[in-house]
Design an enzyme around this catalytic site. Structure first.
Site, PDB file in Angstrom:
ATOM      1  N   SER A   1       0.670  -1.264  -0.010  1.00  0.00           N
ATOM      2  CA  SER A   1       0.143   0.410  -0.007  1.00  0.00           C
ATOM      3  C   SER A   1       1.258   1.046  -0.016  1.00  0.00           C
ATOM      4  O   SER A   1       1.708   1.224  -1.209  1.00  0.00           O
ATOM      5  CB  SER A   1      -0.633  -0.183   1.364  1.00  0.00           C
ATOM      6  OG  SER A   1      -1.822   0.805   1.217  1.00  0.00           O
TER       7      SER A   1
ATOM      8  N   ASP B   1      -9.184  -6.189  -4.411  1.00  0.00           N
ATOM      9  CA  ASP B   1      -8.630  -5.384  -4.254  1.00  0.00           C
ATOM     10  C   ASP B   1      -8.869  -4.422  -4.798  1.00  0.00           C
ATOM     11  O   ASP B   1      -8.217  -4.077  -5.981  1.00  0.00           O
ATOM     12  CB  ASP B   1      -7.218  -5.046  -3.968  1.00  0.00           C
ATOM     13  CG  ASP B   1      -6.376  -4.134  -3.354  1.00  0.00           C
ATOM     14  OD1 ASP B   1      -7.168  -3.058  -3.140  1.00  0.00           O
ATOM     15  OD2 ASP B   1      -5.033  -3.553  -3.348  1.00  0.00           O
TER      16      ASP B   1
ATOM     17  N   HIS C   1      -8.090  -5.660  -0.067  1.00  0.00           N
ATOM     18  CA  HIS C   1      -6.980  -4.476  -0.300  1.00  0.00           C
ATOM     19  C   HIS C   1      -5.727  -5.372   1.097  1.00  0.00           C
ATOM     20  O   HIS C   1      -4.957  -5.128   1.148  1.00  0.00           O
ATOM     21  CB  HIS C   1      -7.022  -3.294   0.372  1.00  0.00           C
ATOM     22  CG  HIS C   1      -5.918  -2.132  -0.117  1.00  0.00           C
ATOM     23  ND1 HIS C   1      -5.060  -2.163  -0.754  1.00  0.00           N
ATOM     24  CD2 HIS C   1      -5.534  -1.676   0.670  1.00  0.00           C
ATOM     25  CE1 HIS C   1      -3.468  -1.398  -0.562  1.00  0.00           C
ATOM     26  NE2 HIS C   1      -4.203  -0.832   0.927  1.00  0.00           N
TER      27      HIS C   1
END
Length: 377
Positions: free
Chosen positions: A152, A317, A350
């Site tokens: 991320s 995601d 995610h």
């Protein structure tokens, strides 16, 4: 056989050399809270830097005491015999500048005033974090990192490392990340910030001196975030439309299990995370755009890189979709860089980059074995 790194002790490292930030503000000094796992080899060539995401910190693996209920946030990935094997690598976890887990940030006492920095703490960019991390590597006598790894926002830092300090990183592992945020992602971040900024207890960012916390705003921001970190299928599989009591109550209290989960996560987060840090971290996400100074083109930015890359994405995601990872891969290939790409089937959205998933971990292990063969030969 895999096992935990065991009991670990963080260390606060002081940096007395001023740092000029991208915002134009200079901090005369700062501290970084750090944890390390494993041993640095004689050549100082086996160091792995772990870059954390929005709500992360230095405590990546192990426990601080026997009484800790949960280990570090990536304990599934890091430890003896795990994909990032601390029997072979020297692993560094760091709480970024502006954080709220021991590094200098908005809740830190400003020596000039004797009060917390609060609203006066400057915004920082990903490039600023990379600069502080490079100084951290210098502190350990590490000229070149074997790898920079992050998911991320952490993946953005790994990418930035290869551009800003190309000669100092051999490999970059960019997981569940993006070359820059979409308008939708910026919008999510702004709604989360507005929840905090409009909380009556925020006091313009100087809530410390009022003895309060903008808990409602922070709680809402985290609830919104959690919705975007999970997939629709994952939420359906875990919670569905289950009612806590089995029947409608005809009111606005918690009825569905998903409501209970989100409120629990929001309450827990508001107990340990700082609202100003949340604002700062989301802005760093918004501002990340390494192609910005190349007319929006990532390719010439990545021509600076010397590292080899592993890019990983997850099918469900939607916050940082596989399409965004493929943008990174295409730009790397167009720039003539060495890149491997894996797209993992997952229902976890995610958050999949934090999960213990066999195909994902097998890919990570295989790539780390490649790095090990290079640096520990």
């Amino acid at each position: 056989m895999t096992q935990s790194v065991g009991i670990v002790t963080p260390q606060k490292i002081a940096f007395e050399t001023p740092i000029a930030l991208s915002s134009g503000v200079t901090l005369p000094r700062y501290d970084l809270m750090v944890e390390t796992y494993g041993e640095l080899n004689a050549a100082r060539s086996n160091a792995i830097l772990i870059c954390h995401a929005l709500s992360g910190h230095h405590h990546v693996a192990g426990r601080h005491s026997q009484d800790d209920k949960a280990p570090g946030w990536w304990d599934t990935m890091i430890g003896p015999g795990k994909p990032i094997d601390t029997d072979r690598f020297f692993v560094i976890g760091v709480n970024n500048l502006g954080g709220c887990h021991g590094s200098t940030g908005p809740s830190t006492i400003d020596p000039a005033t004797g009060e917390p920095f609060g609203s006066t703490f400057p915004l920082v960019l990903v490039r600023d974090w990379v600069e502080t991390q490079a100084r951290l590597a210098d502190h350990f006598g590490i000229r070149q990192l074997a790898a920079v790894v992050g998911g991320s926002l952490g993946g953005m830092q790994a990418l930035r490392w290869t551009i800003t300090h190309p000669e100092r990183v051999r490999h970059a592992l960019v997981i569940a990340s993006a070359p820059k945020l979409t308008a939708q992602n910026i919008a999510f971040n702004d709604v989360a910030r507005q929840a905090i900024l409009t909380d009556p207890d925020f006091h313009g960012g100087d809530y410390y001196r009022h003895g309060v916390v903008p808990r409602r705003g922070l709680r809402l921001a985290r609830m919104l975030g959690h919705i975007t970190y999970l997939s629709d299928d994952g939420m359906g599989e875990k919670f569905g439309r289950l009612l806590r009591s089995g029947e409608y109550k005809y009111g606005y209290e918690v009825e569905f299990e998903i409501e209970s989960y989100l409120r629990y996560q929001g309450d827990k987060f508001s107990d340990y995370f700082d609202a100003n840090t949340y604002l700062l971290m989301t802005k760093a996400l918004d501002y990340f755009d390494p192609g910005r100074h190349y007319d929006g083109d990532l390719v010439p930015a990545l021509r600076e890189a010397q590292a080899r890359f592993l890019v990983v994405s997850f099918t469900t995601d939607w916050r940082f979709s596989p399409a965004r990872s493929r943008e990174i891969v295409k730009a790397l290939l167009d720039a003539g860089r060495d890149v491997s790409y894996a797209e993992i089937e997952s229902v976890h959205g995610h958050d999949a980059f934090l999960m213990e998933d066999a195909p994902y971990h097998n890919i990570m292990r295989a790539y780390m074995n490649r790095i090990d063969a290079e640096v520990n030969a």
